[in-house]
Design a protein around this motif. Sequence first.
Motif, PDB file in Angstrom:
ATOM      1  N   ALA A 165      -7.855  11.588  12.023  1.00  0.00           N
ATOM      2  CA  ALA A 165      -6.869  10.518  11.948  1.00  0.00           C
ATOM      3  C   ALA A 165      -5.474  11.109  12.063  1.00  0.00           C
ATOM      4  O   ALA A 165      -5.248  12.270  11.737  1.00  0.00           O
ATOM      5  N   VAL A 166      -4.537  10.284  12.518  1.00  0.00           N
ATOM      6  CA  VAL A 166      -3.149  10.711  12.629  1.00  0.00           C
ATOM      7  C   VAL A 166      -2.242   9.540  12.271  1.00  0.00           C
ATOM      8  O   VAL A 166      -2.605   8.377  12.473  1.00  0.00           O
ATOM      9  N   ILE A 167      -1.071   9.864  11.736  1.00  0.00           N
ATOM     10  CA  ILE A 167      -0.074   8.855  11.394  1.00  0.00           C
ATOM     11  C   ILE A 167       1.275   9.363  11.874  1.00  0.00           C
ATOM     12  O   ILE A 167       1.595  10.551  11.739  1.00  0.00           O
ATOM     13  N   THR A 168       2.065   8.480  12.472  1.00  0.00           N
ATOM     14  CA  THR A 168       3.361   8.893  12.989  1.00  0.00           C
ATOM     15  C   THR A 168       4.326   9.231  11.861  1.00  0.00           C
ATOM     16  O   THR A 168       4.089   8.890  10.695  1.00  0.00           O
ATOM     17  N   TRP A 169       5.444   9.869  12.211  1.00  0.00           N
ATOM     18  CA  TRP A 169       6.398  10.336  11.204  1.00  0.00           C
ATOM     19  C   TRP A 169       6.903   9.197  10.335  1.00  0.00           C
ATOM     20  O   TRP A 169       7.152   9.367   9.146  1.00  0.00           O
ATOM     21  N   SER A 170       7.024   8.010  10.915  1.00  0.00           N
ATOM     22  CA  SER A 170       7.537   6.864  10.164  1.00  0.00           C
ATOM     23  C   SER A 170       6.437   6.138   9.389  1.00  0.00           C
ATOM     24  O   SER A 170       6.730   5.294   8.542  1.00  0.00           O
ATOM     25  N   GLY A 171       5.199   6.447   9.717  1.00  0.00           N
ATOM     26  CA  GLY A 171       4.093   5.727   9.105  1.00  0.00           C
ATOM     27  C   GLY A 171       3.743   4.437   9.809  1.00  0.00           C
ATOM     28  O   GLY A 171       2.861   3.703   9.386  1.00  0.00           O
ATOM     29  N   GLY A 172       4.422   4.159  10.902  1.00  0.00           N
ATOM     30  CA  GLY A 172       4.248   2.878  11.553  1.00  0.00           C
ATOM     31  C   GLY A 172       3.022   2.750  12.443  1.00  0.00           C
ATOM     32  O   GLY A 172       2.570   1.647  12.735  1.00  0.00           O
ATOM     33  N   VAL A 173       2.511   3.871  12.891  1.00  0.00           N
ATOM     34  CA  VAL A 173       1.363   3.852  13.796  1.00  0.00           C
ATOM     35  C   VAL A 173       0.301   4.818  13.293  1.00  0.00           C
ATOM     36  O   VAL A 173       0.619   5.940  12.892  1.00  0.00           O
ATOM     37  N   THR A 174      -0.927   4.368  13.326  1.00  0.00           N
ATOM     38  CA  THR A 174      -2.047   5.221  12.959  1.00  0.00           C
ATOM     39  C   THR A 174      -3.100   5.178  14.063  1.00  0.00           C
ATOM     40  O   THR A 174      -3.162   4.216  14.848  1.00  0.00           O
ATOM     41  N   TYR A 175      -3.912   6.214  14.099  1.00  0.00           N
ATOM     42  CA  TYR A 175      -4.958   6.295  15.124  1.00  0.00           C
ATOM     43  C   TYR A 175      -6.126   7.056  14.524  1.00  0.00           C
ATOM     44  O   TYR A 175      -5.917   8.032  13.792  1.00  0.00           O
ATOM     45  N   TYR A 176      -7.348   6.593  14.822  1.00  0.00           N
ATOM     46  CA  TYR A 176      -8.534   7.171  14.198  1.00  0.00           C
ATOM     47  C   TYR A 176      -9.589   7.559  15.232  1.00  0.00           C
ATOM     48  O   TYR A 176      -9.716   6.935  16.281  1.00  0.00           O
TER      49      TYR A 176
END
Length: 120
Positions: free
Chosen positions: A49-60
């Motif tokens: 999983a990953v989350i952008t620096w702002s927390g606005g986008v995630t991907y799994y």
Amino acid sequence: QVQLVESGGGSVQAGGSLRLSCAASGRTFSRYHMGWFRQAPGKEREFVAVITWSGGVTYYADSVKGRFTISRDNTKNTVSLQMNSLNTVDTVVYYCAALASFTTMRVDYWGHGTQVAVTS
């Protein structure tokens, strides 16, 4: 420079839950996308999983979608991975990572890993 320390691993029965946490040191934490990867013995490390620096986008990864949730708190320099409905295939070492690129998944810093064991 970012140092990452994971915690929260352990043993759980199949169907149970665990929450992994990663504490980051360094003032540049909020500039990094953050991710979790995992690796089984003898296999390559794989993306979870990953989350952008702002927390606005995630991907799994497809294998964890709907079961795992990544989140971050830039005020506390932490990133977490809530893992639900665990099964035995989730028994691997989990690594926290600071990524320079969301698209290429290039990792600049790795944690040392935390073991998760799911028993049937």
